[in-house]
Design an enzyme around this catalytic site. Structure first.
Site, PDB file in Angstrom:
ATOM      1  N   ASP A 106       0.845  -1.184   0.000  1.00  0.00           N
ATOM      2  CA  ASP A 106       0.000   0.000   0.000  1.00  0.00           C
ATOM      3  C   ASP A 106       0.890   1.246   0.000  1.00  0.00           C
ATOM      4  O   ASP A 106       1.922   1.256  -0.673  1.00  0.00           O
ATOM      5  CB  ASP A 106      -0.926  -0.039   1.224  1.00  0.00           C
ATOM      6  CG  ASP A 106      -2.265   0.639   0.976  1.00  0.00           C
ATOM      7  OD1 ASP A 106      -2.284   1.885   0.927  1.00  0.00           O
ATOM      8  OD2 ASP A 106      -3.275  -0.066   0.823  1.00  0.00           O
ATOM      9  N   HIS A 142      -3.159   6.059   4.101  1.00  0.00           N
ATOM     10  CA  HIS A 142      -4.045   4.991   3.625  1.00  0.00           C
ATOM     11  C   HIS A 142      -3.577   3.617   4.083  1.00  0.00           C
ATOM     12  O   HIS A 142      -4.349   2.822   4.640  1.00  0.00           O
ATOM     13  CB  HIS A 142      -4.127   5.060   2.106  1.00  0.00           C
ATOM     14  CG  HIS A 142      -5.102   4.123   1.486  1.00  0.00           C
ATOM     15  ND1 HIS A 142      -4.756   2.869   1.045  1.00  0.00           N
ATOM     16  CD2 HIS A 142      -6.427   4.245   1.216  1.00  0.00           C
ATOM     17  CE1 HIS A 142      -5.820   2.269   0.520  1.00  0.00           C
ATOM     18  NE2 HIS A 142      -6.842   3.083   0.617  1.00  0.00           N
ATOM     19  N   SER A 345     -11.313  -0.710  -0.426  1.00  0.00           N
ATOM     20  CA  SER A 345      -9.985  -0.687   0.188  1.00  0.00           C
ATOM     21  C   SER A 345     -10.023  -1.166   1.628  1.00  0.00           C
ATOM     22  O   SER A 345      -9.048  -1.742   2.124  1.00  0.00           O
ATOM     23  CB  SER A 345      -9.434   0.747   0.211  1.00  0.00           C
ATOM     24  OG  SER A 345      -9.138   1.218  -1.052  1.00  0.00           O
TER      25      SER A 345
END
Length: 468
Positions: A106, A142, A345
């Protein structure tokens, strides 16, 4: 409301690279006959790509600042609905992910949140290797939020990740805080990340003994040519699953009109010929592709449909660790305002964490058996096949996945093969007259005896009447 400042991406980050298209690659199925929802066949013995372990180009920081925290380390005092819906409290009585390594490919994972303890392992860097953090620098936030959903431990408060004792292998492969201005050999990129380095990151994770690999990223768009990079990604996935015994969990994709998601929903009358292709979710035979559901149980409006969707999990109203603080967060602040954390996600790391629980409890199951177990025990949609193109085999069911007895896992089990039934139409048999004659004779004799009885009775009644 708890929040993080700057644009901590809640959706999927778009990878640089051509969007795959099935018919562009020769295979055993003619290109004209192959629907675009099915990827090309991977030639046998195709090796995985070489992992160079470095960015493929030199990225530069953009003017966007890194994510910051304004939660002031305060607690969110209610338990996430997804955590309640999945009954993680009971699931953790069977397994916690201990001894299982989950790779988070990620934007990196910042290890400073106390809910990670000392379980974050530097795993790889494909964005900026100048600081030596090797995947543990997360400017976007994130990846850290994704890791929190997958594996944060419970401290104070009610929040807990799906696999609170699993190891976290941090690999930074993408970031929208970096860009590449291009040169004579490479096109300009508005953000860091490429399909080829994603393939390398998968190889790296598998070589470092990650038994679960979470990819909350997608390369999504209208069908185009199947590039050499796409073939490398396909080969890396197949090798990781079949050779290194890793389960790969990936987001199904988000709809978006901002250029950071899939351009159009796959609501075609023919679901095998789709409007948008989401990769790596597209490689359905080798990955668990995760769609998103809402608190009501409905499919999230942003969740991309497709024949490749394997399973579903909560993807809305997400709570996770504050990526730059010690508390929790349930929202992101962007230039457009404050938004809830949501997206496939975040459905994906729920499934990745639950996969780690299954791998702990059933250590002898191979990767594909684990995938089959999760699909077999899911809460199936109500149709004949038990699967659809929105949530796949249905909502993941952690307790069932950890406790169900599946005949298919028994030694020597062989799947029942359908048998052909041969039937012939024969004319009705002819009338069998002897028993019919006997029956009619009996009926006639019985009728005669009845008439005689009635005659005698009437005669006696008349006689008694005269005597009176």
């Amino acid at each position: 409301m708890r929040r993080t400042t700057a644009a901590a991406t809640a959706g999927l980050l778009l990878l640089t690279g051509a969007v795959p298209h099935a018919s562009a690659q020769p295979s055993s199925t003619p290109a004209a006959a192959r629907p675009n929802s099915v990827p090309p066949d991977l030639p046998p013995n195709t090796p995985p790509p070489e992992d160079k372990g470095i960015p493929d180009v030199k990225y530069e920081r953009t003017t966007k600042g890194c994510v910051e925290s304004d939660t002031k380390s305060e607690l969110i005092k209610y338990m996430p609905w997804g955590q309640v819906h999945l009954n993680l409290q009971q699931a953790h009585t069977f397994a916690t992910g201990k001894g299982v390594r989950i790779a988070i490919i990620d934007t990196g994972v910042d290890p400073r949140n106390p809910r990670f303890g000392n379980r974050v392992i530097p795993g790889g860097e494909y964005v900026d290797n100048s600081n030596g953090k090797n995947g543990t620098d997360d400017c976007d936030g994130h990846g850290t939020e994704v890791a929190g959903v997958a594996a944060a431990a419970k401290t104070e408060g009610d929040f807990v990740g799906a696999a609170p004792e699993a190891e976290i292998l941090a690999i930074r492969q993408t970031s929208d805080r970096y860009e590449y201005k291009g040169d004579a050999n490479n096109e300009k990129r508005a953000s860091a990340g490429k399909v080829s380095t994603l393939a390398q990151a998968i190889v790296r994770a598998a070589k470092q003994n990650a038994k679960v690999i979470n990819i909350s990223l997608t390369n999504c768009g209208t069908p185009k040519g199947f590039s050499p990079d796409d073939k490398q990604l396909q080969a890396a996935i197949r090798w990781a699953v079949d050779v290194q015994d890793a389960v790969i969990v990936t987001a199904a994709g988000n709809l978006s009109d901002q250029g950071t998601g899939c351009p159009k929903q796959n609501d075609n009358l023919d679901p095998t010929n789709v409007n948008s292709i989401s990769s790596p979710a597209w490689f359905a035979n080798d990955v668990l592709s995760v769609g998103s559901i809402s608190r009501s149980g409905a499919v999230s409006s942003f969740s991309v449909w497709g024949p490749w969707v394997s399973i579903a999990a909560p993807g809305e109203e997400i709570i996770s660790v504050d990526p730059k603080g010690t508390g929790l967060t349930n929202a992101n602040v962007t230039a457009q305002g404050t938004t809830d954390i949501k997206g496939t996600s975040f459905a994906s790391p729920y499934v990745a964490g639950i996969t780690a629980l299954v791998r702990e409890r059933f250590p002898n199951l191979k990767a594909r058996q684990v995938m089959d177990r999760l699909k077999a025990t899911a809460l199936h949609p109500g149709n004949v096949s038990g699967k659809d193109n929105k949530i796949g085999y249905g909502m993941i069911n952690p307790v069932a996945a950890l406790t169900a007895v599946l005949p298919s896992e028994a030694p020597g089990f062989q799947k029942p093969q359908p048998k052909e039934l041969n039937t012939t139409v024969t004319p009705p048999a002819g009338l069998d007259w002897p028993p019919i004659i006997v029956a009619l004779s009996g009926i006639g004799l019985g009728g005669a005896l009845l008439m005689l009885t009635l005659f005698v009775r009437n005669s006696l009644n008349r006689k008694r009447g005269r005597q009176a």
